[in-house]
Design a protein around this motif. Structure first.
Motif, PDB file in Angstrom:
ATOM      1  N   SER A  74       0.830  -1.210   0.000  1.00 18.51           N
ATOM      2  CA  SER A  74       0.000   0.000   0.000  1.00 18.51           C
ATOM      3  C   SER A  74       0.861   1.255   0.000  1.00 18.51           C
ATOM      4  O   SER A  74       0.559   2.226  -0.699  1.00 18.51           O
ATOM      5  CB  SER A  74      -0.915   0.016   1.226  1.00 18.51           C
ATOM      6  N   TYR A  75       1.927   1.248   0.790  1.00 15.18           N
ATOM      7  CA  TYR A  75       2.837   2.389   0.817  1.00 15.18           C
ATOM      8  C   TYR A  75       3.464   2.604  -0.558  1.00 15.18           C
ATOM      9  O   TYR A  75       3.565   3.738  -1.033  1.00 15.18           O
ATOM     10  CB  TYR A  75       3.936   2.191   1.855  1.00 15.18           C
ATOM     11  N   TRP A 118       2.319   1.738  -3.474  1.00 12.48           N
ATOM     12  CA  TRP A 118       1.291   2.228  -4.392  1.00 12.48           C
ATOM     13  C   TRP A 118       1.047   3.720  -4.160  1.00 12.48           C
ATOM     14  O   TRP A 118       0.935   4.505  -5.103  1.00 12.48           O
ATOM     15  CB  TRP A 118       0.008   1.428  -4.215  1.00 12.48           C
ATOM     16  N   THR A 119       0.987   4.123  -2.895  1.00 17.11           N
ATOM     17  CA  THR A 119       0.778   5.533  -2.573  1.00 17.11           C
ATOM     18  C   THR A 119       1.948   6.381  -3.048  1.00 17.11           C
ATOM     19  O   THR A 119       1.751   7.482  -3.586  1.00 17.11           O
ATOM     20  CB  THR A 119       0.571   5.708  -1.053  1.00 17.11           C
ATOM     21  N   GLU A 127       3.829   5.716  -5.580  1.00 13.52           N
ATOM     22  CA  GLU A 127       3.687   5.807  -7.036  1.00 13.52           C
ATOM     23  C   GLU A 127       2.677   6.885  -7.412  1.00 13.52           C
ATOM     24  O   GLU A 127       2.913   7.682  -8.330  1.00 13.52           O
ATOM     25  CB  GLU A 127       3.263   4.452  -7.595  1.00 13.52           C
ATOM     26  N   LEU A 128       1.557   6.926  -6.709  1.00 15.98           N
ATOM     27  CA  LEU A 128       0.537   7.949  -6.978  1.00 15.98           C
ATOM     28  C   LEU A 128       1.066   9.357  -6.692  1.00 15.98           C
ATOM     29  O   LEU A 128       0.814  10.289  -7.463  1.00 15.98           O
ATOM     30  CB  LEU A 128      -0.714   7.682  -6.138  1.00 15.98           C
ATOM     31  N   LEU A 129       1.803   9.507  -5.597  1.00 20.58           N
ATOM     32  CA  LEU A 129       2.369  10.817  -5.280  1.00 20.58           C
ATOM     33  C   LEU A 129       3.402  11.240  -6.319  1.00 20.58           C
ATOM     34  O   LEU A 129       3.479  12.414  -6.690  1.00 20.58           O
ATOM     35  CB  LEU A 129       2.992  10.800  -3.882  1.00 20.58           C
ATOM     36  N   ILE A 169       5.983   8.485   4.047  1.00 22.93           N
ATOM     37  CA  ILE A 169       5.571   7.152   3.620  1.00 22.93           C
ATOM     38  C   ILE A 169       6.788   6.258   3.390  1.00 22.93           C
ATOM     39  O   ILE A 169       6.781   5.073   3.748  1.00 22.93           O
ATOM     40  CB  ILE A 169       4.679   7.234   2.377  1.00 22.93           C
TER      41      ILE A 169
END
Length: 75
Positions: free
Chosen positions: A12-13, A15-16, A18-20, A54
């Motif tokens: 999850s970290y 993925w986050t 990557e989004l950031l 993160i």
């Protein structure tokens, strides 16, 4: 927390992060048209700070995974 839960948290970290990262790329494109550089700087700084937090949390979870391994498996 089980190792499977830690792996899920790390996923999850990642993925986050990557989004950031994608948000930073899109934000850079907007900066070229932006007429309020101070606001743009604050947005960019906020995204970078979130990424640092993160990343640190992910590193902590990785460390806990390594601590949980039996000594024979680490060698």
């Amino acid at each position: 927390m089980t190792n499977q839960e830690r792996l899920s948290t790390i996923q999850s970290y990642a993925w986050t992060l990557e989004l950031l990262g994608e948000a930073l790329v899109q934000h850079d494109d907007v900066l070229e048209c932006e007429h309020n550089p101070q606001l743009s700087f604050r947005n960019t700084a906020g995204i970078h700070q979130a990424m640092r937090i993160i990343s640190r949390l992910a590193a902590e979870q990785c460390g806990k995974l390594l601590e949980d391994k039996p000594a024979a498996a680490v060698e």
